[in-house]
Design an enzyme around this catalytic site. Structure first.
Site, PDB file in Angstrom:
ATOM      1  N   ASN A 185       0.803  -1.234   0.000  1.00  0.00           N
ATOM      2  CA  ASN A 185       0.000   0.000   0.000  1.00  0.00           C
ATOM      3  C   ASN A 185       0.831   1.278   0.000  1.00  0.00           C
ATOM      4  OD1 ASN A 185       0.603  -0.842   2.695  1.00  0.00           O
ATOM      5  ND2 ASN A 185      -0.876   0.629   3.458  1.00  0.00           N
TER       6      ASN A 185
ATOM      7  N   GLU B 191       3.524  -5.129  12.282  1.00  0.00           N
ATOM      8  CA  GLU B 191       2.620  -3.997  12.063  1.00  0.00           C
ATOM      9  C   GLU B 191       1.503  -4.508  11.160  1.00  0.00           C
ATOM     10  OE1 GLU B 191       5.974  -0.522  12.676  1.00  0.00           O
ATOM     11  OE2 GLU B 191       5.402  -0.993  10.637  1.00  0.00           O
TER      12      GLU B 191
ATOM     13  N   CYS C 103      -3.166   1.433   6.517  1.00  0.00           N
ATOM     14  CA  CYS C 103      -3.588   0.657   7.696  1.00  0.00           C
ATOM     15  C   CYS C 103      -4.248   1.547   8.735  1.00  0.00           C
ATOM     16  CB  CYS C 103      -2.389  -0.054   8.295  1.00  0.00           C
ATOM     17  SG  CYS C 103      -1.085   1.094   8.775  1.00  0.00           S
TER      18      CYS C 103
ATOM     19  N   GLU D 198       7.798   0.265  16.599  1.00  0.00           N
ATOM     20  CA  GLU D 198       8.982   0.786  15.915  1.00  0.00           C
ATOM     21  C   GLU D 198       8.870   2.306  15.954  1.00  0.00           C
ATOM     22  OE1 GLU D 198      10.562  -1.241  12.499  1.00  0.00           O
ATOM     23  OE2 GLU D 198       9.369  -3.032  12.891  1.00  0.00           O
TER      24      GLU D 198
HETATM   25  P1  NAD Z   1      -0.240  -9.459   3.171  1.00  0.00           P
HETATM   26  O1  NAD Z   1      -0.219  -9.910   4.575  1.00  0.00           O
HETATM   27  O2  NAD Z   1      -1.010 -10.235   2.192  1.00  0.00           O
HETATM   28  O3  NAD Z   1       1.253  -9.402   2.588  1.00  0.00           O
HETATM   29  C1  NAD Z   1       2.263  -8.654   3.190  1.00  0.00           C
HETATM   30  C2  NAD Z   1       3.604  -9.226   2.767  1.00  0.00           C
HETATM   31  O4  NAD Z   1       3.741 -10.536   3.310  1.00  0.00           O
HETATM   32  C3  NAD Z   1       3.773  -9.371   1.259  1.00  0.00           C
HETATM   33  O5  NAD Z   1       5.106  -9.067   0.916  1.00  0.00           O
HETATM   34  C4  NAD Z   1       3.476 -10.839   1.033  1.00  0.00           C
HETATM   35  O6  NAD Z   1       4.073 -11.379  -0.122  1.00  0.00           O
HETATM   36  C5  NAD Z   1       4.083 -11.440   2.282  1.00  0.00           C
HETATM   37  N1  NAD Z   1       3.544 -12.749   2.655  1.00  0.00           N
HETATM   38  C6  NAD Z   1       2.302 -13.228   2.417  1.00  0.00           C
HETATM   39  N2  NAD Z   1       2.197 -14.490   2.908  1.00  0.00           N
HETATM   40  C7  NAD Z   1       3.396 -14.778   3.482  1.00  0.00           C
HETATM   41  C8  NAD Z   1       3.912 -15.932   4.135  1.00  0.00           C
HETATM   42  N3  NAD Z   1       3.179 -17.043   4.313  1.00  0.00           N
HETATM   43  N4  NAD Z   1       5.192 -15.895   4.578  1.00  0.00           N
HETATM   44  C9  NAD Z   1       5.947 -14.777   4.409  1.00  0.00           C
HETATM   45  N5  NAD Z   1       5.516 -13.680   3.771  1.00  0.00           N
HETATM   46  C10 NAD Z   1       4.250 -13.675   3.319  1.00  0.00           C
HETATM   47  O7  NAD Z   1      -0.688  -7.939   3.224  1.00  0.00           O
HETATM   48  P2  NAD Z   1      -0.975  -6.978   1.994  1.00  0.00           P
HETATM   49  O8  NAD Z   1      -2.270  -7.375   1.383  1.00  0.00           O
HETATM   50  O9  NAD Z   1       0.245  -6.901   1.158  1.00  0.00           O
HETATM   51  O10 NAD Z   1      -1.132  -5.557   2.750  1.00  0.00           O
HETATM   52  C11 NAD Z   1      -2.311  -5.085   3.289  1.00  0.00           C
HETATM   53  C12 NAD Z   1      -2.364  -5.356   4.775  1.00  0.00           C
HETATM   54  O11 NAD Z   1      -1.250  -4.775   5.426  1.00  0.00           O
HETATM   55  C13 NAD Z   1      -3.582  -4.727   5.441  1.00  0.00           C
HETATM   56  O12 NAD Z   1      -4.105  -5.637   6.365  1.00  0.00           O
HETATM   57  C14 NAD Z   1      -3.003  -3.521   6.163  1.00  0.00           C
HETATM   58  O13 NAD Z   1      -3.737  -3.066   7.270  1.00  0.00           O
HETATM   59  C15 NAD Z   1      -1.669  -4.043   6.567  1.00  0.00           C
HETATM   60  N6  NAD Z   1      -0.743  -2.949   6.851  1.00  0.00           N
HETATM   61  C16 NAD Z   1      -0.422  -2.668   8.143  1.00  0.00           C
HETATM   62  C17 NAD Z   1       0.428  -1.589   8.440  1.00  0.00           C
HETATM   63  C18 NAD Z   1       0.793  -1.204   9.848  1.00  0.00           C
HETATM   64  O14 NAD Z   1       1.697  -0.385  10.010  1.00  0.00           O
HETATM   65  N7  NAD Z   1       0.146  -1.718  10.861  1.00  0.00           N
HETATM   66  C19 NAD Z   1       0.953  -0.845   7.399  1.00  0.00           C
HETATM   67  C20 NAD Z   1       0.587  -1.161   6.087  1.00  0.00           C
HETATM   68  C21 NAD Z   1      -0.258  -2.221   5.823  1.00  0.00           C
HETATM   69  O1  6OD Z   2       4.058   6.308   8.827  1.00  0.00           O
HETATM   70  C1  6OD Z   2       4.584   5.254   9.149  1.00  0.00           C
HETATM   71  O2  6OD Z   2       5.726   5.175   9.618  1.00  0.00           O
HETATM   72  C2  6OD Z   2       3.836   4.000   9.000  1.00  0.00           C
HETATM   73  N1  6OD Z   2       4.419   2.881   9.456  1.00  0.00           N
HETATM   74  C3  6OD Z   2       2.631   4.036   8.393  1.00  0.00           C
HETATM   75  C4  6OD Z   2       1.825   2.916   8.177  1.00  0.00           C
HETATM   76  C5  6OD Z   2       0.803   3.007   7.315  1.00  0.00           C
HETATM   77  C6  6OD Z   2      -0.011   1.903   7.021  1.00  0.00           C
HETATM   78  O3  6OD Z   2      -0.461   1.659   5.929  1.00  0.00           O
END
Ligand code: NAD
Ligand code: 6OD
Length: 491
Positions: free
Chosen positions: A160, A259, A293, A472
């Site tokens: 994202n 995260e 997120c 972090e």
């Molecule tokens: P995802 O969990 O599908 O994938 C994230 C990463 O993990 C990708 O690089 C993917 O290839 C890898 N991955 C998937 N399965 C794996 C496995 N079994 N072993 C190791 N790696 C694996 O997430 P997404 O769809 O790419 O991203 C969207 C999600 O991320 C949403 O839920 C969003 O809320 C979350 N997100 C959280 C934060 C935060 O800071 N809390 C920030 C950004 C996104």
């Molecule tokens: O701003 C940041 O450092 C951070 N980790 C943002 C996360 C955004 C989620 O999509």
């Protein structure tokens, strides 16, 4: 040195771009148009193993012992070089995500620079803990902690905010003397690869930064998290994947930083400056097409101003400009993929089944033939739902929110905290005391008052519940990316 010769996006291992295997290509797709832009070389297990081995060698060859002064100088040079190649990063980020050019410039690439510069500052200023202990006979012992790099760190990131989230982890990891193996999302391979060029240009030793491309299970992601040579995993992604990764890392008892997803609430009290609150809500619901997120998906509004907020937010949603990502006036891009759009549309269906009133949106926009195969979706708002409806329980990760009325402060707090997630909340009020009081009672890692996504990179960042483990940012990053050894000296 270049990462994208002949339309291939390459893996980067031991300071070199790896010749792609034509049998192991997958498509990089432009989410705005649906066009295939390049082939990405999916790393196999042997290549992932080479990346981990080269990272270990780089640590042993001196990177772990490089003075902080030299490491942080390198991070600053990296920031300067990204600045020089700014528009290339913007183009790569847009190719990966389809996001509008203004956002790629002002948020994503700008934050990459800030991430490198801030963590250079944080690492340069870091001290060590020390304590005196009383011993028998009036003597004392001096305790001091020596912080050593964690080692080889697996950095797994989502699609994202690909460059922002990658550099948010890579910068502190390198500042602390670690070597990293990065696995960008399969949807967004370009910026991590371009960053490899930059880090090589500024003189980062071979093996300190490696990129392996691929998917999760039975691919580069899993090869990495199950590799015995990994000393820690920092992961950003969905809660379900985080839970799975935790299991795969558990047998080797390695530290993890997670995260994860969110189902974030905003609370709008009746004393707000309506215009300011609407501007804030528009950002928090729709930034990056809702694919942050931290985005708000639940908006609790005091009943006395509910209709005004609902009408005002719907009007602002209708004012968003979807379209050509290269146009400076575009505010809103596509979703990342057709698959993700199908998922978001399935929530639209669920909302309909729960009897939602659709204030605006709810479908696929017609943006003309050039964008017809992109994964576009309309910004959408619902009323008439309650916390018990499925769409208020699960993260949707699209440009969509449900508005729900409340009558009392206690009720608003209870509604906002009624979730298994716990990432972020935003409180909108002109009552200073109430702002502090309510923000502190949010069961989240990040609570904002009268703002949203205002980031101080020295502050702790992370979530509770299904939204993650650990923090972090600033000192918290230094703690995750190092291992202290306590030395105790009887004086
Ligand atoms: P995802 O969990 O599908 O994938 C994230 C990463 O993990 C990708 O690089 C993917 O290839 C890898 N991955 C998937 N399965 C794996 C496995 N079994 N072993 C190791 N790696 C694996 O997430 P997404 O769809 O790419 O991203 C969207 C999600 O991320 C949403 O839920 C969003 O809320 C979350 N997100 C959280 C934060 C935060 O800071 N809390 C920030 C950004 C996104
Ligand atoms: O701003 C940041 O450092 C951070 N980790 C943002 C996360 C955004 C989620 O999509």
């Amino acid at each position: 040195m270049t990462s994208t010769l002949d339309g291939w996006i390459r893996n980067f291992v031991d300071g070199t771009f790896v010749e792609p295997d034509p049998q192991r290509g997958f498509d990089q797709i432009d989410p705005a148009t649906g066009r295939v832009l390049a082939q990405v070389h999916e790393a196999d297990q042997v290549l992932v193993d080479r990346a981990v081995t080269s990272a270990r060698r780089a640590l042993d060859n001196g990177w772990a012992d490089t003075p902080v002064r030299e490491r942080t100088a390198l991070l600053r040079r990296a920031a300067d070089r990204i600045e020089e190649r700014f528009e290339e990063f913007v183009a790569a980020e847009m190719a990966d995500t389809g996001k509008p050019i203004t956002q790629a410039r002002e948020l994503d690439v700008a934050r990459a620079l800030t991430n490198f510069r801030t963590f250079a500052d944080v690492a340069a200023a870091a001290g060590q803990e020390s304590f005196m202990t009383d011993l028998a006979g009036g003597r004392q012992a001096l305790n001091y902690a020596v912080r050593k790099p964690l080692g080889v760190v697996a950095v797994i990131v989502p699609w994202n905010l690909p460059l922002l989230l990658l550099t948010w982890k890579v910068a502190p990891a390198l500042a602390c003397g670690n070597a990293v193996v990065v696995k960008p999302s399969e949807e967004t391979p370009a910026t991590a690869t371009l960053l490899a060029e930059v880090l090589a240009e500024v003189g980062l030793p071979p093996g300190v930064y490696n990129v392996v491309h691929g998917f999760g299970g039975n691919s580069a992601g899993e090869y990495l998290t199950t590799h015995p040579g990994i000393d820690g995993v920092t992961f950003t992604g969905s809660s379900a994947t985080g839970s799975h990764v935790m299991k795969t890392v558990a047998p080797r008892v390695r530290p993890v930083s997670f995260e994860l997803g969110g189902k974030n609430a905003a609370i709008v009290f009746d004393d707000v400056d309506l215009d300011e609150a609407l501007t804030g809500l528009t950002k928090s619901v729709f930034t990056n097409t809702g694919q942050v997120c931290l985005c708000t998906e639940r908006v609790y509004v005091h009943r006395s101003i509910f209709d005004d907020v609902a009408a005002g937010l719907a009007e602002r949603a209708q004012g968003l400009r979807l379209g050509d990502p290269n146009s400076e006036s575009t505010t809103t891009g596509p979703l990342i993929s057709q698959a993700h759009r199908d998922k978001v549309l399935s929530f639209f269906k669920m909302a309909e089944q729960s009897g939602a009133n659709v204030l605006t949106g709810g479908g696929i926009p017609d943006l003309g033939s050039k964008l017809a195969f992109g994964s576009w979706i309309e910004p959408t708002l619902w009323t008439g739902l309650t916390n018990d409806d499925p769409v208020l329980r699960e993260e949707i990760f699209g440009p969509v929110a449900a508005l729900v009325p409340f009558d009392t402060e206690e009720e608003a707090i209870a509604l906002a905290n009624d979730t298994k997630y716990g990432l972020a909340a935003a409180v909108w009020t002109n009552d200073l005391r109430r702002g502090h009081r309510v923000a502190q009672r949010m069961r989240v890692g990040i609570s904002w008052v009268n703002t949203w996504f205002t980031r101080e990179l020295r502050s702790p960042f992370g979530g509770v519940g299904l939204s993650g483990i650990g923090r972090e940012g600033g000192e918290s990053s230094l703690h995750f990316y190092t291992e202290p050894t306590n030395v105790c000296v009887a004086l």
